[in-house]
Design a protein around this motif. Structure first.
Motif, PDB file in Angstrom:
ATOM      1  N   ALA A   1       0.811  -1.206   0.000  1.00 23.75           N
ATOM      2  CA  ALA A   1       0.000   0.000   0.000  1.00 23.75           C
ATOM      3  C   ALA A   1       0.851   1.264   0.000  1.00 23.75           C
ATOM      4  O   ALA A   1       0.360   2.331  -0.334  1.00 23.75           O
ATOM      5  N   VAL A   2       2.115   1.178   0.386  1.00 23.07           N
ATOM      6  CA  VAL A   2       2.992   2.354   0.400  1.00 23.07           C
ATOM      7  C   VAL A   2       3.319   2.745  -1.035  1.00 23.07           C
ATOM      8  O   VAL A   2       3.774   1.929  -1.835  1.00 23.07           O
ATOM      9  N   ASP A   3       3.038   3.981  -1.395  1.00 19.40           N
ATOM     10  CA  ASP A   3       3.293   4.472  -2.743  1.00 19.40           C
ATOM     11  C   ASP A   3       4.782   4.765  -2.896  1.00 19.40           C
ATOM     12  O   ASP A   3       5.313   5.660  -2.224  1.00 19.40           O
TER      13      ASP A   3
ATOM     14  N   PRO B   1       6.114  11.790  -2.550  1.00 20.08           N
ATOM     15  CA  PRO B   1       7.199  12.773  -2.356  1.00 20.08           C
ATOM     16  C   PRO B   1       7.921  12.608  -1.031  1.00 20.08           C
ATOM     17  O   PRO B   1       9.140  12.823  -0.959  1.00 20.08           O
ATOM     18  N   GLU B   2       7.206  12.221   0.010  1.00 18.51           N
ATOM     19  CA  GLU B   2       7.867  12.047   1.309  1.00 18.51           C
ATOM     20  C   GLU B   2       8.835  10.868   1.271  1.00 18.51           C
ATOM     21  O   GLU B   2       9.926  10.929   1.848  1.00 18.51           O
ATOM     22  N   VAL B   3       8.450   9.780   0.576  1.00 18.55           N
ATOM     23  CA  VAL B   3       9.346   8.631   0.436  1.00 18.55           C
ATOM     24  C   VAL B   3      10.598   9.034  -0.335  1.00 18.55           C
ATOM     25  O   VAL B   3      11.729   8.676   0.047  1.00 18.55           O
ATOM     26  N   ARG B   4      10.424   9.798  -1.410  1.00 22.23           N
ATOM     27  CA  ARG B   4      11.591  10.222  -2.191  1.00 22.23           C
ATOM     28  C   ARG B   4      12.474  11.174  -1.408  1.00 22.23           C
ATOM     29  O   ARG B   4      13.707  11.123  -1.514  1.00 22.23           O
ATOM     30  N   ARG B   5      11.867  12.026  -0.594  1.00 22.70           N
ATOM     31  CA  ARG B   5      12.672  12.947   0.216  1.00 22.70           C
ATOM     32  C   ARG B   5      13.528  12.176   1.224  1.00 22.70           C
ATOM     33  O   ARG B   5      14.686  12.517   1.466  1.00 22.70           O
TER      34      ARG B   5
ATOM     35  N   ILE C   1       3.577  -0.609  -8.552  1.00 21.13           N
ATOM     36  CA  ILE C   1       3.869   0.577  -9.360  1.00 21.13           C
ATOM     37  C   ILE C   1       2.551   1.246  -9.725  1.00 21.13           C
ATOM     38  O   ILE C   1       1.693   0.628 -10.365  1.00 21.13           O
ATOM     39  N   PRO C   2       2.310   2.494  -9.345  1.00 27.02           N
ATOM     40  CA  PRO C   2       1.021   3.147  -9.638  1.00 27.02           C
ATOM     41  C   PRO C   2       0.727   3.263 -11.125  1.00 27.02           C
ATOM     42  O   PRO C   2      -0.414   3.087 -11.548  1.00 27.02           O
TER      43      PRO C   2
END
Length: 612
Positions: free
Chosen positions: A320-322, A326-330, A521-522
């Motif tokens: 479920a984690v995208d 943006p927070e994951v990429r940060r 992958i979305p």
């Protein structure tokens, strides 16, 4: 009136005579002419026959001579000067008023920030320790005065000894959580949720290890008991060696106790009533033990089912984690010192508004925005011009420079980096702007503008296969290939270097190792719903479908519509293509168990022989 005209004429004649040195004879002639004119004027009834273009009042006053037009112009200039002065005064008053309002806002903001800081960091109240054995005077001395903070230490009447109560100050994250808008998860909650999931997974793993260790210990103890019993009773080795139903440790202990304590066995005679009663009791105990063992087995099965449910829940949470959040990429970019790059600039201001036919100032350079190429959610791509060069600018509402990081990785692993475009990124408070500029003697073009030329599309297909091979070779996944987001950089048509303008759906599989299938992958969900991809397919297959969609659009200028025939996928109206292109689309849409690198390499070699 005629008399005034005569006087004016005489004055003018005298002035002209003095300046030009006229003779007395000419002066008398002029005077006679004036007299004749005066007589004619009087003869006509006193009406003046001549009109002077000068103002008589200013003329008699002396100074410079001005006509009526010049006086009118002078009054107009004075009026305009007065209006300009009035406007400047009004603007100055407005500027002063705005300055005062700005200063007031600054003072108000400073006061609010001081209040928030005072609330976030309250001073810890002092505490004291009271001893019950002390005298009343010491207790009275330890009591706080009226001007001091209340004491947090107290002693209850029913307690003896020392009693201490410590009040900890409020943490800053608690205030942030309280001030958070409802329905919006804070970063602390996300961290706590991730930490809770990790703790649950760690506890689950520890519980499994403990259960396995307990089973091994029970099996080892059982083996030791069997060995001891075999040593004590050699005659029973045959019965021990015979296969029998495996019993639990409790059943085996009860059986051993029955066999060792039975008087009939020890005496070798018949059983007495007491022995029979003992046997009945033992049988009852064995039945109870068996029931208990069955209950334990059922409990173990339930525990295993719960463990499986927890594992599935943990797996679903991880899915479920995208990975494009943006927070994951940060958080991933925090692992690298990317801010030290010379082409990454920080701007301490909000993201500027970018529109068509406008100017954009970035780092001292001015760009003219010509047209918009893409507008999707929080991402916009523009074609701009600077210093007689065509550049591409991407504007996004995310302050994580993910495009800059992935493009830099691609360029470092590219064998033709000398033909690559130049990139620079500007970080703002609420977003970032990425600028792609061409090197010297190069130009940038959009792949979608090349047209349906078969030879040109063939060269573009080879360059696109090279690009995806480079991406997959360094564990990068674009997951969003389209003609509108692909650009070429080069000095000649057959030497173009293709690169993506948008990396919004891209992943770094070296950093995001938990992405193992296209289900996570979305951008691949549409292919999964169509049935073109299966949820368990490798992540790289989404780029294969993206290559097929891009080349199909360049060949037909229409959207690709695959259809299923049996166990394989083909394209509608595929008979219009040659055998080479049919094989091209067939391999990309039916990858099967082959790796993406082998498929891309095979197609690249085939097309290179035809179009390069």
């Amino acid at each position: 009136m005629s008399l005034l005209i005569v006087i004016d004429s005489l004055f003018l004649i005298d002035a002209g005579a003095e300046m030009e040195g006229l003779s007395v004879s000419s002066l008398s002639a002029n005077q006679s002419t004036v007299q004749v004119n005066m007589g004619a004027g009087l003869h006509d009834g006193g009406v003046a026959s001549q009109w002077s273009p000068y103002c008589k009042e200013d003329l008699m006053r002396g100074g410079e001579e001005l006509c009526f037009e010049e006086l009118r112009a002078e009054r107009y200039n004075q009026q305009k000067q007065k209006e300009m002065e009035e406007k400047m005064r009004h603007l100055k008053e407005q500027q002063e008023q705005l300055s005062q309002e700005l200063e007031e806002k600054k003072r108000l903001l400073l006061r609010k920030s001081q209040q928030i800081s005072n609330v976030d960091q309250p001073a810890a109240a002092p505490f004291k320790i009271l001893d019950e054995s002390g005298s009343k005077e010491s207790v009275r001395k330890s009591e706080p005065s009226s001007d001091e903070l209340p004491d947090d230490v107290f002693l209850r009447p029913d307690e003896k000894g020392l009693c201490v109560r410590v009040q900890f100050p409020t943490r800053p994250d608690q205030n942030l959580q309280q001030n958070r808008p409802p329905g919006q998860p804070s970063r602390t909650e996300r961290d706590l949720r991730a930490e809770r999931d990790l703790r649950a997974e760690r506890d689950l793993r520890a519980e499994r290890e403990l259960r396995a260790e307990r089973d091994l210990r029970a099996e080892r103890d059982l083996r030791t008991e069997r060995d001891l019993r075999a040593d004590q009773d050699p005659d029973s080795q045959e019965s021990v060696s015979q296969p029998k139903k495996q019993l639990s440790p409790i059943e085996e202990i009860s059986v051993e106790a029955a066999s060792l304590t039975s008087p009939g066995e020890l005496s070798g005679g018949n059983f007495s009533p007491l022995d029979q009663e003992q046997d009945q009791n033992q049988n009852q105990n064995q039945e109870q033990d068996q029931n208990q063992n069955q209950d334990q087995e059922q409990d173990q099965e339930q525990d295993q089912e719960q463990d499986q449910d927890q594992d599935q829940e943990t797996l679903s949470q991880s899915h479920a984690v995208d990975p494009c959040d943006p927070e994951v990429r940060r958080q991933l970019l925090d692992l690298f010192d990317i801010t030290s790059s010379a082409n990454l600039h920080s701007e301490q201001r909000p993201l500027p508004a970018v529109e068509e036919c406008s100017l954009l100032d970035l780092g001292g350079d001015t760009f003219f925005i010509e047209s918009r190429l893409l507008d999707r959610h929080s991402v916009s791509i523009f074609r701009a011009a600077a210093d007689n060069q065509s550049v591409f600018i991407k504007v996004e509402r995310c302050s994580a420079p993910w495009d800059f990081y992935l493009f830099t990785r691609l360029k470092e692993n590219s064998p033709s980096a000398d033909r690559a475009a130049l990139i620079s990124c500007f970080l703002f408070e609420d977003g970032c702007v990425t600028v792609y500029t061409p090197p010297a003697d190069h130009q940038l073009t959009v792949v979608a503008d090349c047209g349906p030329d078969l030879a040109r599309v063939g060269v573009t297909a080879v360059r696109l296969l090279e690009l995806v091979l480079q991406l997959h070779g360094c564990s990068l996944l674009h997951a969003g290939l389209q003609p509108g987001v692909l650009a070429s950089c080069g000095a000649a048509a057959n030497q173009d270097w293709l690169f993506p303008l948008d990396w919004s759906s891209s992943l770094d599989l070296d950093l995001q190792k938990d992405v193992r299938s296209v289900q996570q992958i979305p951008s691949a969900q549409g292919y999964i719903r169509l049935g073109l991809l299966q949820p368990a397919d490798p992540p790289h297959t989404v780029d294969l479908v993206g290559v097929a969609e891009t080349i199909y659009f360049l060949l037909t200028n229409s959207e690709m519509k695959p259809e299923r025939h049996g166990s394989s996928w083909t394209l509608k109206h595929s008979d219009v293509f040659t055998s080479t292109w049919r094989r091209f689309f067939g391999l990309l849409l039916n990858a099967g168990g082959r790796s993406s690198i082998s498929i891309l390499s095979e197609l690249k070699d085939q097309l290179s022989e035809l179009y390069l």
